[in-house]
Design a protein around this motif. Structure first.
Motif, PDB file in Angstrom:
ATOM      1  N   TRP A 110      58.811  18.530  16.368  1.00 33.18           N
ATOM      2  CA  TRP A 110      58.938  17.381  15.446  1.00 33.18           C
ATOM      3  C   TRP A 110      60.460  17.217  15.146  1.00 33.18           C
ATOM      4  O   TRP A 110      61.007  18.426  14.999  1.00 33.18           O
ATOM      5  N   THR A 111      61.036  16.211  15.321  1.00 33.05           N
ATOM      6  CA  THR A 111      62.721  16.031  15.107  1.00 33.05           C
ATOM      7  C   THR A 111      63.011  16.181  13.627  1.00 33.05           C
ATOM      8  O   THR A 111      62.214  15.378  12.682  1.00 33.05           O
ATOM      9  N   ASN A 112      63.867  16.844  13.138  1.00 31.57           N
ATOM     10  CA  ASN A 112      64.578  16.801  11.911  1.00 31.57           C
ATOM     11  C   ASN A 112      63.555  17.139  10.884  1.00 31.57           C
ATOM     12  O   ASN A 112      63.650  16.093   9.980  1.00 31.57           O
ATOM     13  N   GLU A 113      62.849  18.164  10.862  1.00 32.81           N
ATOM     14  CA  GLU A 113      61.979  18.375   9.764  1.00 32.81           C
ATOM     15  C   GLU A 113      62.787  18.632   8.462  1.00 32.81           C
ATOM     16  O   GLU A 113      62.445  18.378   7.419  1.00 32.81           O
ATOM     17  N   ARG A 117      71.038  17.797   7.953  1.00 30.33           N
ATOM     18  CA  ARG A 117      72.062  17.048   8.402  1.00 30.33           C
ATOM     19  C   ARG A 117      71.704  15.436   8.072  1.00 30.33           C
ATOM     20  O   ARG A 117      72.678  14.685   8.012  1.00 30.33           O
ATOM     21  N   PHE A 118      70.284  15.073   8.311  1.00 28.53           N
ATOM     22  CA  PHE A 118      70.057  13.662   8.113  1.00 28.53           C
ATOM     23  C   PHE A 118      68.979  13.475   7.308  1.00 28.53           C
ATOM     24  O   PHE A 118      67.908  14.289   7.610  1.00 28.53           O
ATOM     25  N   VAL A 143      77.407  13.469   7.477  1.00 30.50           N
ATOM     26  CA  VAL A 143      78.455  13.257   6.429  1.00 30.50           C
ATOM     27  C   VAL A 143      79.653  12.997   7.185  1.00 30.50           C
ATOM     28  O   VAL A 143      80.869  12.404   6.814  1.00 30.50           O
ATOM     29  N   ASP A 144      79.804  12.976   8.685  1.00 28.44           N
ATOM     30  CA  ASP A 144      81.052  12.512   9.351  1.00 28.44           C
ATOM     31  C   ASP A 144      80.681  11.186   9.920  1.00 28.44           C
ATOM     32  O   ASP A 144      81.652  10.662  10.653  1.00 28.44           O
TER      33      ASP A 144
END
Length: 397
Positions: A110-113, A117-118, A143-144
């Motif tokens: 699963w993406t970005n658990e 960062r997001f 943040v960028d």
């Protein structure tokens, strides 16, 4: 340990944030292992990876397992990663033993658990189950100023499959406990019947700042002293609703924060958790009653805003029972452990029967570079996962 070498930190942990170059390397490594095991690979629009071993009955939905491989900035080797690699080990074992299942078996990344960062956390599984839209997830920036959609495309994991169109027959997730309960009880397996519901609040206590010397005690409107009453009640409420009550104040700001000034304002966070919505509602009502009393007794103003509210997630009784039966059949010591942390299984449970398997982690420490787990415990959890999945997927005749 091979996966942990990608993004390894000097203290023995892992920094592999979602959709970075290191995340791409980790994904590529896991996919290469899956291909070596004969699995087909599909990636959906939010970057979730589905690695499939076919069953003898193509009409049956797959029995799925998985977790995540993104980490905290100072993360450990096992959080999430164990669940993905345990799923691959199940596949390898079936291959080695020549066992064919009726239902397909899938291992998912699963993406970005982590949500480091997001935001939001548990993004991939959340989009998959419809908790939030793909467009919302795509627009989230780090943040960028880099957004999710562009970063998925950049690392080569912007898939074509429509999120949520993939059927799931049942879902199991193996995970380190991330707490001290199993180790303290000297048990090998945690059977997870549910995940705690959560309410997060921002609280602001407003009094009057004044000189610490000339102002008599009875005439003060001390925001900090009033705030500490509420803070203590947060802990007391949790203790009144054991065993699954949780109450935490983890963030505090005092204004003006000067040695000889009576504080005029205090801002702090409140985190309440429990395993059923009625219990969480009672905790909420008791918090409101305390705040009302503090305002009346202390002459201060207290504002409370609920900024996040996730309902408890009870897992499917049959899936939980499959975990319990497998554990007992294999002879491992075990106990029920309600998860205090969020996992992708929460969102998977919205679209399919689901359950989780916990194994101990050293000193209950997680989200930390020194996170550790015993090899025999990890193997035990994987064995339980294998048998629980076979109970649902069925061995082909």
């Amino acid at each position: 340990m091979d996966l942990a070498s990608i993004g390894a930190t000097p203290k023995g942990g892992v920094k592999r944030l979602a959709l970075t170059d290191l995340d791409k390397q980790g994904r590529d490594k896991v996919v290469s292992w899956a291909k070596e095991a004969g699995l087909s690979i599909t990636v959906d629009q939010i970057g979730n990876i589905f690695m499939r071993r076919e069953g003898t009955n193509p009409d049956l939905p797959p029995v799925m397992t998985g977790s995540h491989i993104d980490t905290q900035p100072t993360g450990g080797k096992f959080d999430g990663n164990y669940g993905v690699l345990a799923g691959l080990e199940v596949i390898r074992t079936l291959n080695e033993q020549g066992i064919q299942t009726e239902a397909p078996i899938e291992v998912t990344v699963w993406t970005n658990e982590e949500g480091s960062r997001f935001v939001p956390v548990m993004m991939g599984s959340g989009v998959f189950c419809g908790a939030f839209t793909l467009e919302h997830a795509y627009s989230m920036k780090d943040v960028d100023g880099r957004n999710v959609c562009d970063e998925l495309d950049r690392i080569g994991y912007l898939g074509a499959e429509v999120c949520g169109e993939r059927a799931i027959g049942s879902y199991f997730e193996a995970h380190i406990e991330q707490g001290p309960v199993l180790e303290d009880a000297d048990r090998v397996i945690g059977v997870v019947p549910a995940v705690l519901g959560l309410s997060w609040y921002d609280c602001v206590v407003t009094g009057v700042e004044s000189h610490a010397g000339p102002t008599p005690m009875p005439l003060r409107k001390d925001a900090l002293q009033a705030a500490t009453v509420v803070m203590q009640e947060v802990v007391a409420i949790a203790n009144r609703y054991e065993p699954s009550g949780r109450g935490t104040v983890g963030f505090v700001q005092v204004f003006p924060n000067s040695r000889n000034v009576i504080p005029g304002e205090v801002r702090f966070s409140i985190d309440l958790r429990n395993e059923t919505s009625p219990l969480l509602d009672k905790m909420h009502e008791e918090l409101l009653a305390c705040i009302s009393s503090v305002q009346a007794d202390r002459g201060v103003k207290v504002s409370l805003e609920r900024v996040s509210n996730y309902p408890p997630c009870p897992f499917d009784a049959d899936c939980v029972n499959a975990v319990r039966i497998a554990t007992e059949r294999l002879g491992y010591s075990h106990m029920d452990v309600v998860s205090g942390a969020g996992h992708d299984a929460i969102y998977a449970a919205r679209v399919a029967p689901a359950a989780m398997i916990f194994v101990p982690c050293k000193d209950g420490i997680s989200h930390n570079e020194i996170e550790d787990a015993r090899a025999d415990h990890l193997a035990a959890g994987c064995n339980v996962l294998l048998h629980a999945m076979l109970e649902r997927a069925k061995i082909a005749k």
